[in-house]
Design a protein around this motif. Structure first.
Motif, PDB file in Angstrom:
ATOM      1  N   GLY A  80      42.278  46.231  35.206  1.00 30.75           N
ATOM      2  CA  GLY A  80      41.787  46.989  34.054  1.00 30.75           C
ATOM      3  C   GLY A  80      40.278  46.992  34.040  1.00 30.75           C
ATOM      4  N   LEU A  81      39.719  47.758  33.136  1.00 33.30           N
ATOM      5  CA  LEU A  81      38.270  47.839  33.009  1.00 33.30           C
ATOM      6  C   LEU A  81      37.716  46.593  32.331  1.00 33.30           C
ATOM      7  CD1 LEU A  81      37.900  51.543  31.860  1.00 33.30           C
ATOM      8  CD2 LEU A  81      37.427  50.608  34.118  1.00 33.30           C
ATOM      9  N   PHE A  82      36.508  46.245  32.673  1.00 31.32           N
ATOM     10  CA  PHE A  82      35.757  45.165  32.019  1.00 31.32           C
ATOM     11  C   PHE A  82      36.496  43.826  32.058  1.00 31.32           C
ATOM     12  CE2 PHE A  82      34.823  49.176  29.740  1.00 31.32           C
ATOM     13  CZ  PHE A  82      33.578  49.392  30.297  1.00 31.32           C
ATOM     14  N   THR A  83      37.053  43.492  33.194  1.00 29.17           N
ATOM     15  CA  THR A  83      37.735  42.213  33.332  1.00 29.17           C
ATOM     16  C   THR A  83      37.365  41.571  34.656  1.00 29.17           C
ATOM     17  OG1 THR A  83      39.867  41.083  33.365  1.00 29.17           O
ATOM     18  CG2 THR A  83      39.834  43.303  34.268  1.00 29.17           C
ATOM     19  N   CYS A  84      37.329  40.252  34.666  1.00 31.41           N
ATOM     20  CA  CYS A  84      37.074  39.503  35.890  1.00 31.41           C
ATOM     21  C   CYS A  84      38.382  39.019  36.513  1.00 31.41           C
ATOM     22  CB  CYS A  84      36.168  38.310  35.599  1.00 31.41           C
ATOM     23  SG  CYS A  84      34.520  38.782  35.082  1.00 31.41           S
ATOM     24  N   SER A  85      39.492  39.435  35.954  1.00 27.76           N
ATOM     25  CA  SER A  85      40.802  39.007  36.433  1.00 27.76           C
ATOM     26  C   SER A  85      41.052  39.497  37.858  1.00 27.76           C
ATOM     27  CB  SER A  85      41.907  39.525  35.520  1.00 27.76           C
ATOM     28  OG  SER A  85      41.741  39.006  34.225  1.00 27.76           O
ATOM     29  N   ARG A  92      35.464  30.740  42.482  1.00 29.89           N
ATOM     30  CA  ARG A  92      34.100  30.929  42.987  1.00 29.89           C
ATOM     31  C   ARG A  92      33.406  32.050  42.220  1.00 29.89           C
ATOM     32  NH1 ARG A  92      31.071  27.706  44.386  1.00 29.89           N
ATOM     33  NH2 ARG A  92      29.703  28.724  42.959  1.00 29.89           N
ATOM     34  N   LYS A  93      34.109  33.174  42.022  1.00 34.31           N
ATOM     35  CA  LYS A  93      33.540  34.305  41.281  1.00 34.31           C
ATOM     36  C   LYS A  93      33.239  33.905  39.834  1.00 34.31           C
ATOM     37  CE  LYS A  93      33.754  38.000  44.023  1.00 34.31           C
ATOM     38  NZ  LYS A  93      32.671  38.929  44.201  1.00 34.31           N
ATOM     39  N   LYS A  94      34.127  33.137  39.213  1.00 32.06           N
ATOM     40  CA  LYS A  94      33.931  32.678  37.837  1.00 32.06           C
ATOM     41  C   LYS A  94      32.688  31.793  37.752  1.00 32.06           C
ATOM     42  CE  LYS A  94      36.334  29.899  34.340  1.00 32.06           C
ATOM     43  NZ  LYS A  94      35.425  28.780  34.359  1.00 32.06           N
ATOM     44  N   ARG A  95      32.544  30.873  38.687  1.00 31.06           N
ATOM     45  CA  ARG A  95      31.365  29.993  38.691  1.00 31.06           C
ATOM     46  C   ARG A  95      30.086  30.780  38.920  1.00 31.06           C
ATOM     47  NH1 ARG A  95      33.236  24.511  41.962  1.00 31.06           N
ATOM     48  NH2 ARG A  95      35.091  24.099  40.697  1.00 31.06           N
ATOM     49  N   ASP A  96      30.112  31.755  39.816  1.00 37.35           N
ATOM     50  CA  ASP A  96      28.937  32.592  40.060  1.00 37.35           C
ATOM     51  C   ASP A  96      28.564  33.387  38.811  1.00 37.35           C
ATOM     52  OD1 ASP A  96      28.885  31.640  42.653  1.00 37.35           O
ATOM     53  OD2 ASP A  96      29.690  33.494  43.548  1.00 37.35           O
ATOM     54  N   TYR A  97      29.568  33.936  38.122  1.00 33.84           N
ATOM     55  CA  TYR A  97      29.340  34.691  36.894  1.00 33.84           C
ATOM     56  C   TYR A  97      28.735  33.797  35.820  1.00 33.84           C
ATOM     57  CZ  TYR A  97      30.282  37.467  32.731  1.00 33.84           C
ATOM     58  OH  TYR A  97      30.158  38.150  31.562  1.00 33.84           O
ATOM     59  N   GLY A 118      37.759  29.529  29.165  1.00 36.21           N
ATOM     60  CA  GLY A 118      36.914  28.743  30.042  1.00 36.21           C
ATOM     61  C   GLY A 118      37.591  28.112  31.239  1.00 36.21           C
ATOM     62  N   TYR A 119      38.910  28.273  31.367  1.00 30.40           N
ATOM     63  CA  TYR A 119      39.570  27.770  32.573  1.00 30.40           C
ATOM     64  C   TYR A 119      40.514  28.838  33.104  1.00 30.40           C
ATOM     65  CZ  TYR A 119      43.424  26.627  29.363  1.00 30.40           C
ATOM     66  OH  TYR A 119      44.421  26.694  28.429  1.00 30.40           O
ATOM     67  N   LEU A 120      40.793  28.761  34.399  1.00 30.64           N
ATOM     68  CA  LEU A 120      41.640  29.772  35.021  1.00 30.64           C
ATOM     69  C   LEU A 120      43.115  29.467  34.809  1.00 30.64           C
ATOM     70  CD1 LEU A 120      40.046  30.476  38.528  1.00 30.64           C
ATOM     71  CD2 LEU A 120      40.188  32.025  36.586  1.00 30.64           C
TER      72      LEU A 120
END
Length: 169
Positions: A82-87, A154-159, A105-107
């Protein structure tokens, strides 16, 4: 009853992920710019590469799934949730669709459209972090589940690091 897959350290580029009681042992290693995930196979008494990924700074992210997989762009591998999601939505090696998403805050990993977690990541900066497997049926897809988890975390930590840097400036 849940199963815990322990990470040896806080890194998602150089660590091991294991559950001794189930005989599960994965190794995550980084050489050059490529992160490799391999699984210990007791039948052949050796590590088997289950996937690799590269998150270069000035190039497009790419992934290779399986020991004989071909490199492909990550945007082609992951479904667009979907739009605007880091999923990160994907189909695992057992043919089931899953999605990694940030939950307070956690996956967590769920089936697309569901809210009930199948796997939760418990991130502990000062001790052992682990993945809590709440649905045992996910174990058959663990190769791609762990590969995609490493990418999503990794992407979450970078963000999060970029957000902190932007707030500080």
């Amino acid at each position: 009853m849940s199963v815990h897959l322990y990470l040896a350290n806080n890194s998602v580029r150089n660590t091991t992920i294991s559950c001794d009681s189930l005989g599960i042992h994965y190794t995550v290693s980084k050489a050059e710019k490529i992160v490799t995930l391999s699984r210990w196979d007791k039948m052949i008494n050796s590590d088997v590469v289950v996937g690799e990924f590269e998150l270069p700074f000035f190039k497009k992210d790419r992934i290779k799934v399986g020991p004989n997989g071909e490199w492909q762009l990550m945007r082609d591998y992951f479904d667009k949730p979907g739009l605007f999601t880091c999923s990160k939505a994907f189909t695992s090696n057992n043919g089931t669709k899953y999605i990694w998403k940030d939950h307070w805050g956690y996956l967590i990993m769920t089936h697309p459209g569901d809210k009930e977690p199948l796997i939760k990541y418990h991130h502990n900066t000062s001790g052992s972090s682990y993945l809590e497997v709440l649905d045992f049926s996910t174990i058959t897809g663990l190769d791609t589940i762990l590969l995609t988890f490493l990418i999503a975390e990794r992407k979450k930590r970078d963000y999060e690091a970029a957000a902190v840097a932007a707030a500080a400036s």
